[in-house]
Design a protein around this motif. Structure first.
Motif, PDB file in Angstrom:
ATOM      1  N   UNK A 163      -8.312  -3.202 -53.994  1.00 43.39           N
ATOM      2  CA  UNK A 163      -9.633  -2.766 -53.555  1.00 43.39           C
ATOM      3  C   UNK A 163     -10.404  -3.916 -52.908  1.00 43.39           C
ATOM      4  N   UNK A 164     -10.960  -3.619 -51.745  1.00 40.44           N
ATOM      5  CA  UNK A 164     -11.830  -4.534 -51.007  1.00 40.44           C
ATOM      6  C   UNK A 164     -13.162  -3.832 -50.809  1.00 40.44           C
ATOM      7  N   UNK A 165     -14.249  -4.405 -51.301  1.00 39.08           N
ATOM      8  CA  UNK A 165     -15.547  -3.744 -51.210  1.00 39.08           C
ATOM      9  C   UNK A 165     -16.304  -4.212 -49.969  1.00 39.08           C
ATOM     10  N   UNK A 166     -16.575  -3.265 -49.061  1.00 39.84           N
ATOM     11  CA  UNK A 166     -17.382  -3.541 -47.884  1.00 39.84           C
ATOM     12  C   UNK A 166     -18.804  -3.095 -48.141  1.00 39.84           C
ATOM     13  N   UNK A 167     -19.524  -3.855 -48.986  1.00 35.54           N
ATOM     14  CA  UNK A 167     -20.873  -3.488 -49.423  1.00 35.54           C
ATOM     15  C   UNK A 167     -21.831  -4.629 -49.112  1.00 35.54           C
ATOM     16  N   UNK A 168     -23.140  -4.309 -49.102  1.00 33.57           N
ATOM     17  CA  UNK A 168     -24.123  -5.308 -48.700  1.00 33.57           C
ATOM     18  C   UNK A 168     -25.256  -5.474 -49.704  1.00 33.57           C
ATOM     19  N   UNK A 169     -25.369  -4.635 -50.707  1.00 31.16           N
ATOM     20  CA  UNK A 169     -26.453  -4.794 -51.672  1.00 31.16           C
ATOM     21  C   UNK A 169     -26.001  -5.723 -52.792  1.00 31.16           C
ATOM     22  N   UNK A 170     -26.919  -6.554 -53.238  1.00 37.73           N
ATOM     23  CA  UNK A 170     -26.607  -7.616 -54.198  1.00 37.73           C
ATOM     24  C   UNK A 170     -25.977  -7.072 -55.475  1.00 37.73           C
ATOM     25  N   UNK A 171     -26.507  -5.980 -56.028  1.00 38.73           N
ATOM     26  CA  UNK A 171     -26.014  -5.475 -57.305  1.00 38.73           C
ATOM     27  C   UNK A 171     -24.541  -5.074 -57.229  1.00 38.73           C
ATOM     28  N   UNK A 172     -24.153  -4.452 -56.121  1.00 38.42           N
ATOM     29  CA  UNK A 172     -22.762  -4.025 -55.988  1.00 38.42           C
ATOM     30  C   UNK A 172     -21.841  -5.203 -55.713  1.00 38.42           C
ATOM     31  N   UNK A 173     -22.318  -6.193 -54.957  1.00 42.32           N
ATOM     32  CA  UNK A 173     -21.518  -7.401 -54.717  1.00 42.32           C
ATOM     33  C   UNK A 173     -21.268  -8.131 -56.036  1.00 42.32           C
ATOM     34  N   UNK A 179     -15.788  -7.536 -61.625  1.00 40.81           N
ATOM     35  CA  UNK A 179     -14.594  -6.715 -61.810  1.00 40.81           C
ATOM     36  C   UNK A 179     -13.336  -7.370 -61.242  1.00 40.81           C
ATOM     37  N   UNK A 180     -13.503  -8.500 -60.548  1.00 41.06           N
ATOM     38  CA  UNK A 180     -12.351  -9.183 -59.963  1.00 41.06           C
ATOM     39  C   UNK A 180     -11.831  -8.526 -58.706  1.00 41.06           C
ATOM     40  N   UNK A 181     -12.693  -7.770 -58.008  1.00 42.62           N
ATOM     41  CA  UNK A 181     -12.291  -7.101 -56.775  1.00 42.62           C
ATOM     42  C   UNK A 181     -12.525  -8.015 -55.582  1.00 42.62           C
ATOM     43  N   UNK A 182     -11.940  -7.670 -54.438  1.00 43.41           N
ATOM     44  CA  UNK A 182     -12.073  -8.461 -53.215  1.00 43.41           C
ATOM     45  C   UNK A 182     -13.298  -8.003 -52.423  1.00 43.41           C
ATOM     46  N   UNK A 183     -13.734  -8.825 -51.469  1.00 46.04           N
ATOM     47  CA  UNK A 183     -14.930  -8.528 -50.686  1.00 46.04           C
ATOM     48  C   UNK A 183     -14.627  -8.574 -49.192  1.00 46.04           C
ATOM     49  N   UNK A 184     -15.156  -7.584 -48.472  1.00 44.38           N
ATOM     50  CA  UNK A 184     -15.075  -7.540 -47.014  1.00 44.38           C
ATOM     51  C   UNK A 184     -16.432  -7.885 -46.424  1.00 44.38           C
ATOM     52  N   UNK A 200     -23.250 -14.862 -52.480  1.00 42.70           N
ATOM     53  CA  UNK A 200     -23.620 -14.027 -53.637  1.00 42.70           C
ATOM     54  C   UNK A 200     -22.388 -13.735 -54.477  1.00 42.70           C
ATOM     55  N   UNK A 201     -21.309 -13.404 -53.809  1.00 44.38           N
ATOM     56  CA  UNK A 201     -20.067 -13.048 -54.488  1.00 44.38           C
ATOM     57  C   UNK A 201     -19.516 -14.233 -55.282  1.00 44.38           C
ATOM     58  N   UNK A 202     -19.425 -15.393 -54.662  1.00 43.44           N
ATOM     59  CA  UNK A 202     -18.870 -16.572 -55.338  1.00 43.44           C
ATOM     60  C   UNK A 202     -19.786 -17.046 -56.463  1.00 43.44           C
TER      61      UNK A 202
END
Length: 216
Positions: A163-173, A179-184, A200-202
């Motif tokens: 799973x790669x999350x293509x999201x932009x709101x802070x709470x979801x990032x 959860x250890x998911x990847x980020x787009x 934010x993610x790191x």
């Protein structure tokens, strides 16, 4: 460096659907021959009055076809609109496609663009809340520890890593990081905006991979 392709599945209104999908299959086969690592496909709804509009409402079906037309290249969604899905049905799709592609599938997940979501009536915050709830339910169905309602085919361990999350709101990032998911990040964003989301993610402890999209 691994370089993949992002296909928005746009076409002009004068191109017939059958012709468009046949050409896209040929594009992906060529990409595999040229050594690209992956090809991901946008999800769009409704014919629109514009020069280009998206032709692919169910990328999982197209990926299943492409799995038989290719041998090596990874195939993904970008972006799968999770807010429109049943968590159970999507978890089943994830497990089945992972099996059918011999592990070559990956899933970019997001809230959905305003154009794709306008018929739902959801506010921006509602979309974000629904997405987080749906995501947790999907991961629960894919968990080896799931009791009482094991899905079929039985998911292999660690499917959440696809799973790669293509999201932009802070709470979801932050949730993605925990959860250890990847980020787009990317597509229409500049480097400074991309850095904001990746920071934010790191800072939230995210140890997964980061993938940047660029229009070319």
């Amino acid at each position: 460096m691994q370089i993949g392709l992002f296909h928005q599945m746009w076409a002009t209104p004068n191109i017939e659907d059958r012709e468009f999908f046949a050409q896209t299959i040929a594009d992906v086969q060529l990409a595999e021959t040229l050594g690209f690592e992956s090809c991901s496909f946008g999800e769009h709804y409704f014919i629109r009055e514009r020069p280009f509009y998206g032709r692919l409402p169910v990328p999982e079906v197209f990926i299943a076809r492409l799995a038989g037309e290719t041998t090596r290249i990874k195939l993904g969604t970008a972006i799968k609109i999770l807010t429109l899905e049943s968590p159970l049905r999507f978890a089943e799709s994830v497990s089945l496609l992972d099996l059918l592609t011999d592990g070559r599938v990956m899933f970019g997940l997001g809230h959905g663009s305003p154009a794709d979501m306008e018929h739902t009536g959801f506010s921006q915050e509602e979309k974000h809340q629904i997405f987080r709830q749906q995501l947790l339910e999907v991961l629960d169905y894919l968990s080896p520890q799931q009791q009482g309602s094991q899905i079929t085919p039985v998911p292999r361990q660690g499917l959440g890593k696809l799973f790669w999350l293509g999201v932009r709101d802070r709470e979801t990032i932050v949730l993605a990081a925990k959860l250890g998911l990847n980020l787009l990040v990317g597509q229409g964003e500049g480097a400074s905006a991309q850095n904001t989301y990746s920071d934010i993610y790191r800072q939230a402890g995210g140890t997964g991979a980061l993938r940047g999209f660029r229009l070319v």
